[in-house]
Motif scaffolding. Structure first.
Motif, short mmCIF file in Angstrom:
data_model
loop_
_atom_site.label_atom_id
_atom_site.label_comp_id
_atom_site.label_asym_id
_atom_site.label_seq_id
_atom_site.Cartn_x
_atom_site.Cartn_y
_atom_site.Cartn_z
N VAL A 123 0.85 -1.18 0.00
CA VAL A 123 0.00 0.00 0.00
C VAL A 123 0.89 1.24 0.00
O VAL A 123 1.77 1.37 0.84
N GLN A 124 0.67 2.14 -0.96
CA GLN A 124 1.40 3.40 -1.04
C GLN A 124 0.73 4.40 -0.12
O GLN A 124 -0.46 4.64 -0.22
N ARG A 125 1.49 5.00 0.80
CA ARG A 125 0.95 5.97 1.74
C ARG A 125 1.70 7.28 1.58
O ARG A 125 2.90 7.29 1.37
N GLY A 126 0.98 8.38 1.72
CA GLY A 126 1.60 9.70 1.64
C GLY A 126 1.70 10.19 0.21
O GLY A 126 1.15 9.63 -0.72
N ASN A 127 2.45 11.29 0.04
CA ASN A 127 2.63 11.91 -1.26
C ASN A 127 4.06 11.64 -1.71
O ASN A 127 5.01 12.24 -1.24
N ARG A 128 4.23 10.70 -2.62
CA ARG A 128 5.55 10.30 -3.09
C ARG A 128 6.04 11.30 -4.14
O ARG A 128 5.42 11.46 -5.19
N ALA A 129 7.17 11.94 -3.84
CA ALA A 129 7.77 12.89 -4.77
C ALA A 129 8.61 12.10 -5.79
O ALA A 129 9.61 11.49 -5.44
N ASP A 130 8.17 12.12 -7.01
CA ASP A 130 8.84 11.38 -8.08
C ASP A 130 10.22 12.00 -8.36
O ASP A 130 10.34 13.22 -8.50
N PRO A 131 11.28 11.19 -8.45
CA PRO A 131 12.62 11.74 -8.70
C PRO A 131 12.73 12.54 -9.99
O PRO A 131 13.47 13.52 -10.05
N LEU A 174 10.37 14.40 -11.28
CA LEU A 174 9.76 15.71 -11.01
C LEU A 174 10.66 16.55 -10.11
O LEU A 174 10.76 17.77 -10.29
N LEU A 175 11.34 15.90 -9.15
CA LEU A 175 12.26 16.64 -8.28
C LEU A 175 13.42 17.22 -9.09
O LEU A 175 13.92 18.30 -8.77
N ALA A 176 13.83 16.52 -10.15
CA ALA A 176 14.93 17.01 -10.98
C ALA A 176 14.54 18.28 -11.74
O ALA A 176 15.41 19.05 -12.15
N GLN A 177 13.26 18.55 -11.89
CA GLN A 177 12.79 19.74 -12.60
C GLN A 177 12.82 20.99 -11.70
O GLN A 177 12.67 22.09 -12.20
N VAL A 186 6.06 24.62 -6.90
CA VAL A 186 6.31 23.30 -6.31
C VAL A 186 5.00 22.58 -6.07
O VAL A 186 4.86 21.39 -6.38
N GLN A 187 4.00 23.29 -5.57
CA GLN A 187 2.71 22.67 -5.32
C GLN A 187 2.03 22.25 -6.61
O GLN A 187 1.38 21.21 -6.67
N ALA A 188 2.18 23.01 -7.67
CA ALA A 188 1.60 22.64 -8.96
C ALA A 188 2.28 21.40 -9.53
O ALA A 188 1.64 20.57 -10.17
N LEU A 189 3.59 21.25 -9.29
CA LEU A 189 4.35 20.13 -9.83
C LEU A 189 4.19 18.87 -8.99
O LEU A 189 3.96 17.78 -9.54
N LEU A 190 4.30 18.99 -7.66
CA LEU A 190 4.31 17.81 -6.79
C LEU A 190 3.02 17.59 -6.02
O LEU A 190 2.82 16.53 -5.44
N GLY A 191 2.17 18.60 -5.97
CA GLY A 191 0.97 18.50 -5.14
C GLY A 191 1.24 19.08 -3.76
O GLY A 191 2.34 19.55 -3.47
#
Length: 180
Positions: A47-55, A57-60, A71-76
């Motif tokens: 089960v995936q929990r929380g808001n996973r920041a995709d690597p 997307l973080l590189a952007q 940041v909120q528009a990109l990662l939530g």
């Protein structure tokens, strides 16, 4: 005596597997196969929990360029913000799995911390690992509350004389309660 029955028919009927024997063999095979399976058949899916920041997307993200809105528009939305510093955002995620006869286990935990300046511009991005975390010991003390200790006599005779003690002595008809 029946002459139609030959000795080969008699031999076949003696060695023909019985239905009860087949069921017993299947049950024994099932009992032996369960421990060999390692109980993975009974595991719940991860089960995936929380808001996973995709690597990717973080590189952007570039410190000094993006704002909190970017940041909120990109990662939530962040999973948490700083308790004492509203300019700290945390993206916390984990993958958990429930195992039979035990507590759930955390397979993958990831915490991304982002610091913004007073103007809302991103200043720093870092991944917080197990080494950065502090161990917090639970305090076992309790606050004493006066009047909560009851003596043995109070426990035995505590309800004697109380109004409405289990409905004893009151009428059960509607409107027939105390004060009537």
């Amino acid at each position: 005596m029946n002459s139609d029955v030959t000795s080969s028919d008699t031999t076949r009927s003696m060695f023909r597997p019985r239905p009860a024997g087949k069921a017993r063999a299947a049950l024994l095979a099932l009992i032996l196969a369960l421990p060999a399976a390692g109980c993975s058949v009974f595991e719940a899916p991860p089960v995936q929990r929380g808001n996973r920041a995709d690597p990717e997307l973080l590189a952007q993200l570039t410190p000094g360029v993006q704002t909190q809105a970017d940041v909120q528009a990109l990662l939530g939305s962040p999973t948490a913000t700083g308790t004492f510093d509203r300019n700290m955002w945390y993206y916390i995620s984990s993958v958990t799995r429930m195992r039979p006869a035990s507590h759930f286990t955390v397979e993958d935990r990831r915490v991304i911390a982002m610091r913004f300046d007073e103007g809302g511009t991103l200043r720093d991005i870092r991944e917080v690992g197990q080494d950065d975390m502090r161990s917090v010991d639970m305090v076992g003390r309790t606050t004493p509350v006066p009047g909560t200790e009851r003596t043995v006599l109070q426990a035995l005779f505590g309800n004697i004389g109380r109004v409405g003690a289990g409905g004893l002595g009151s009428e059960t008809a509607p409107g027939g309660g105390p004060g009537r």
